[in-house]
Design a protein around this motif. Structure first.
Motif, mmCIF file in Angstrom:
data_model
loop_
_atom_site.group_PDB
_atom_site.id
_atom_site.type_symbol
_atom_site.label_atom_id
_atom_site.label_comp_id
_atom_site.label_asym_id
_atom_site.label_seq_id
_atom_site.Cartn_x
_atom_site.Cartn_y
_atom_site.Cartn_z
ATOM 1 N N PHE A 194 0.829 -1.195 0.000
ATOM 2 C CA PHE A 194 0.000 0.000 0.000
ATOM 3 C C PHE A 194 0.871 1.255 0.000
ATOM 4 C CE2 PHE A 194 -2.172 3.559 1.873
ATOM 5 C CZ PHE A 194 -3.400 3.551 1.242
ATOM 6 N N GLU A 195 1.840 1.334 0.889
ATOM 7 C CA GLU A 195 2.691 2.524 0.990
ATOM 8 C C GLU A 195 3.489 2.764 -0.292
ATOM 9 O OE1 GLU A 195 2.532 5.004 3.150
ATOM 10 O OE2 GLU A 195 0.945 3.891 4.129
ATOM 11 N N ALA A 196 3.971 1.703 -0.904
ATOM 12 C CA ALA A 196 4.719 1.850 -2.161
ATOM 13 C C ALA A 196 3.822 2.384 -3.276
ATOM 14 C CB ALA A 196 5.342 0.516 -2.568
ATOM 15 N N LEU A 197 2.620 1.830 -3.384
ATOM 16 C CA LEU A 197 1.695 2.294 -4.424
ATOM 17 C C LEU A 197 1.186 3.698 -4.124
ATOM 18 C CD1 LEU A 197 -0.279 -0.997 -5.091
ATOM 19 C CD2 LEU A 197 1.445 0.079 -6.547
ATOM 20 N N TRP A 198 0.936 3.984 -2.857
ATOM 21 C CA TRP A 198 0.512 5.331 -2.493
ATOM 22 C C TRP A 198 1.597 6.329 -2.873
ATOM 23 C CZ3 TRP A 198 -2.718 8.929 -2.117
ATOM 24 C CH2 TRP A 198 -2.368 10.145 -1.537
ATOM 25 N N GLN A 199 2.848 6.028 -2.589
ATOM 26 C CA GLN A 199 3.949 6.937 -2.911
ATOM 27 C C GLN A 199 4.032 7.176 -4.422
ATOM 28 O OE1 GLN A 199 5.668 8.528 -0.491
ATOM 29 N NE2 GLN A 199 6.591 9.763 -2.078
ATOM 30 N N ASP A 200 3.866 6.123 -5.200
ATOM 31 C CA ASP A 200 3.865 6.266 -6.665
ATOM 32 C C ASP A 200 2.725 7.170 -7.113
ATOM 33 O OD1 ASP A 200 6.036 4.551 -6.900
ATOM 34 O OD2 ASP A 200 4.793 2.796 -7.305
ATOM 35 N N TRP A 201 1.530 6.930 -6.565
ATOM 36 C CA TRP A 201 0.372 7.734 -6.947
ATOM 37 C C TRP A 201 0.570 9.188 -6.534
ATOM 38 C CZ3 TRP A 201 -3.404 10.933 -5.212
ATOM 39 C CH2 TRP A 201 -4.481 11.132 -6.070
ATOM 40 N N PHE A 202 1.032 9.404 -5.301
ATOM 41 C CA PHE A 202 1.292 10.742 -4.775
ATOM 42 C C PHE A 202 2.270 11.498 -5.675
ATOM 43 C CE2 PHE A 202 4.045 13.525 -2.244
ATOM 44 C CZ PHE A 202 3.121 14.382 -1.675
ATOM 45 N N GLU A 203 3.381 10.868 -5.988
ATOM 46 C CA GLU A 203 4.398 11.518 -6.822
ATOM 47 C C GLU A 203 3.854 11.849 -8.206
ATOM 48 O OE1 GLU A 203 7.795 8.907 -6.668
ATOM 49 O OE2 GLU A 203 8.165 9.383 -4.551
ATOM 50 N N GLU A 204 3.079 10.946 -8.770
ATOM 51 C CA GLU A 204 2.493 11.182 -10.093
ATOM 52 C C GLU A 204 1.559 12.394 -10.063
ATOM 53 O OE1 GLU A 204 1.624 10.722 -14.091
ATOM 54 O OE2 GLU A 204 3.148 9.643 -12.949
ATOM 55 N N GLN A 205 0.707 12.487 -9.044
ATOM 56 C CA GLN A 205 -0.238 13.592 -8.929
ATOM 57 C C GLN A 205 0.460 14.922 -8.679
ATOM 58 O OE1 GLN A 205 -3.618 13.223 -9.534
ATOM 59 N NE2 GLN A 205 -2.754 11.311 -10.234
ATOM 60 N N VAL A 206 1.439 14.918 -7.796
ATOM 61 C CA VAL A 206 2.170 16.142 -7.472
ATOM 62 C C VAL A 206 2.939 16.634 -8.691
ATOM 63 C CG1 VAL A 206 4.076 17.061 -6.087
ATOM 64 C CG2 VAL A 206 2.270 15.720 -4.997
ATOM 65 N N LEU A 207 3.619 15.720 -9.366
ATOM 66 C CA LEU A 207 4.407 16.116 -10.537
ATOM 67 C C LEU A 207 3.508 16.572 -11.682
ATOM 68 C CD1 LEU A 207 7.344 16.375 -11.260
ATOM 69 C CD2 LEU A 207 7.282 14.065 -12.180
ATOM 70 N N ALA A 208 2.375 15.921 -11.858
ATOM 71 C CA ALA A 208 1.448 16.315 -12.927
ATOM 72 C C ALA A 208 0.955 17.743 -12.731
ATOM 73 C CB ALA A 208 0.269 15.348 -12.981
ATOM 74 N N ALA A 209 0.822 18.167 -11.476
ATOM 75 C CA ALA A 209 0.322 19.515 -11.180
ATOM 76 C C ALA A 209 1.298 20.606 -11.589
ATOM 77 C CB ALA A 209 0.000 19.639 -9.688
ATOM 78 N N VAL A 210 2.579 20.276 -11.698
ATOM 79 C CA VAL A 210 3.585 21.300 -12.027
ATOM 80 C C VAL A 210 4.379 20.954 -13.283
ATOM 81 C CG1 VAL A 210 3.802 22.056 -9.635
ATOM 82 C CG2 VAL A 210 5.340 20.275 -10.507
ATOM 83 N N TYR A 211 3.929 19.956 -14.019
ATOM 84 C CA TYR A 211 4.643 19.511 -15.229
ATOM 85 C C TYR A 211 4.863 20.680 -16.195
ATOM 86 C CZ TYR A 211 5.947 16.716 -19.254
ATOM 87 O OH TYR A 211 6.635 16.188 -20.316
ATOM 88 N N GLY A 212 6.088 20.796 -16.669
ATOM 89 C CA GLY A 212 6.422 21.854 -17.620
ATOM 90 C C GLY A 212 6.814 23.169 -16.979
ATOM 91 N N THR A 213 6.927 23.201 -15.660
ATOM 92 C CA THR A 213 7.317 24.434 -14.967
ATOM 93 C C THR A 213 8.642 24.213 -14.235
ATOM 94 O OG1 THR A 213 6.285 23.970 -12.823
ATOM 95 C CG2 THR A 213 4.865 24.909 -14.546
ATOM 96 N N ALA A 214 9.200 25.293 -13.741
ATOM 97 C CA ALA A 214 10.451 25.208 -12.986
ATOM 98 C C ALA A 214 10.274 24.461 -11.670
ATOM 99 C CB ALA A 214 10.990 26.614 -12.722
ATOM 100 N N LEU A 215 9.043 24.364 -11.194
ATOM 101 C CA LEU A 215 8.777 23.667 -9.935
ATOM 102 C C LEU A 215 9.067 22.167 -10.017
ATOM 103 C CD1 LEU A 215 5.470 25.379 -8.766
ATOM 104 C CD2 LEU A 215 7.793 25.802 -7.962
ATOM 105 N N GLU A 216 9.170 21.642 -11.241
ATOM 106 C CA GLU A 216 9.481 20.220 -11.425
ATOM 107 C C GLU A 216 10.792 19.819 -10.746
ATOM 108 O OE1 GLU A 216 8.085 18.267 -15.516
ATOM 109 O OE2 GLU A 216 9.417 19.985 -15.772
ATOM 110 N N GLU A 217 11.673 20.757 -10.577
ATOM 111 C CA GLU A 217 12.996 20.475 -10.013
ATOM 112 C C GLU A 217 12.975 20.306 -8.497
ATOM 113 O OE1 GLU A 217 15.493 19.814 -12.089
ATOM 114 O OE2 GLU A 217 14.022 20.188 -13.676
ATOM 115 N N LEU A 218 11.885 20.693 -7.842
ATOM 116 C CA LEU A 218 11.798 20.594 -6.389
ATOM 117 C C LEU A 218 11.492 19.162 -5.957
ATOM 118 C CD1 LEU A 218 9.661 23.779 -5.630
ATOM 119 C CD2 LEU A 218 12.137 23.514 -5.400
ATOM 120 N N GLU A 219 11.681 18.885 -4.676
ATOM 121 C CA GLU A 219 11.301 17.596 -4.105
ATOM 122 C C GLU A 219 9.772 17.509 -4.053
ATOM 123 O OE1 GLU A 219 13.426 15.130 -3.158
ATOM 124 O OE2 GLU A 219 15.074 16.367 -3.911
ATOM 125 N N TYR A 220 9.243 16.296 -4.050
ATOM 126 C CA TYR A 220 7.793 16.107 -4.065
ATOM 127 C C TYR A 220 7.100 16.797 -2.896
ATOM 128 C CZ TYR A 220 8.681 12.664 -7.693
ATOM 129 O OH TYR A 220 9.081 12.054 -8.847
#
Length: 120
Positions: free
Chosen positions: A66-92
């Motif tokens: 569960f924690e591994a899949l949650w982390q994958d989902w979390f990272e995907e959602q967070v990164l999708a929100a800032v895709y194509g911006t300078a914020l992509e370089e920050l930590e999740y």
């Protein structure tokens, strides 16, 4: 010769529920979880032709899966929100803190949704 099992039947049932709860993620990303029988469950990630998946992880504990899949989902959602911006370089976690409160709440609520799915 006696076959050894690496996962209990109870954990296998729980892992099936976890894998099913995250099934919508499999359509959006290159992550998939498969039942490997007595060996547990295997999370396959980063499919690249012609060689196949670049990363695999084996799980015999539903909470770790569960924690591994949650982390994958979390990272995907967070990164999708800032895709194509300078914020992509920050930590999740840094990106998450910069998201609007509504988006943060949406992500938090989704974790609760996934947790409720495995309780059924």
């Amino acid at each position: 010769m006696e076959e050894k099992s690496y996962i209990s039947m109870e954990e296998r049932k729980k892992c099936r529920r976890v894998a099913a709860a995250f099934s919508e993620m499999y359509e959006l990303t290159d992550v998939v979880v498969v039942d490997a029988g007595r060996y547990g469950f295997v999370k396959l990630q980063y499919y690249r032709e012609p060689h196949g998946f670049e990363l695999l992880s084996t799980f015999t504990d539903s909470s770790r899966l569960f924690e591994a899949l949650w982390q994958d989902w979390f990272e995907e959602q967070v990164l999708a929100a800032v895709y194509g911006t300078a914020l992509e370089e920050l930590e999740y976690e840094e990106i998450f803190a910069l998201l609007p409160k509504e988006k943060q709440d949406e992500i938090r609520n989704k974790k609760a949704y996934f947790e409720s799915m495995i309780q059924q």
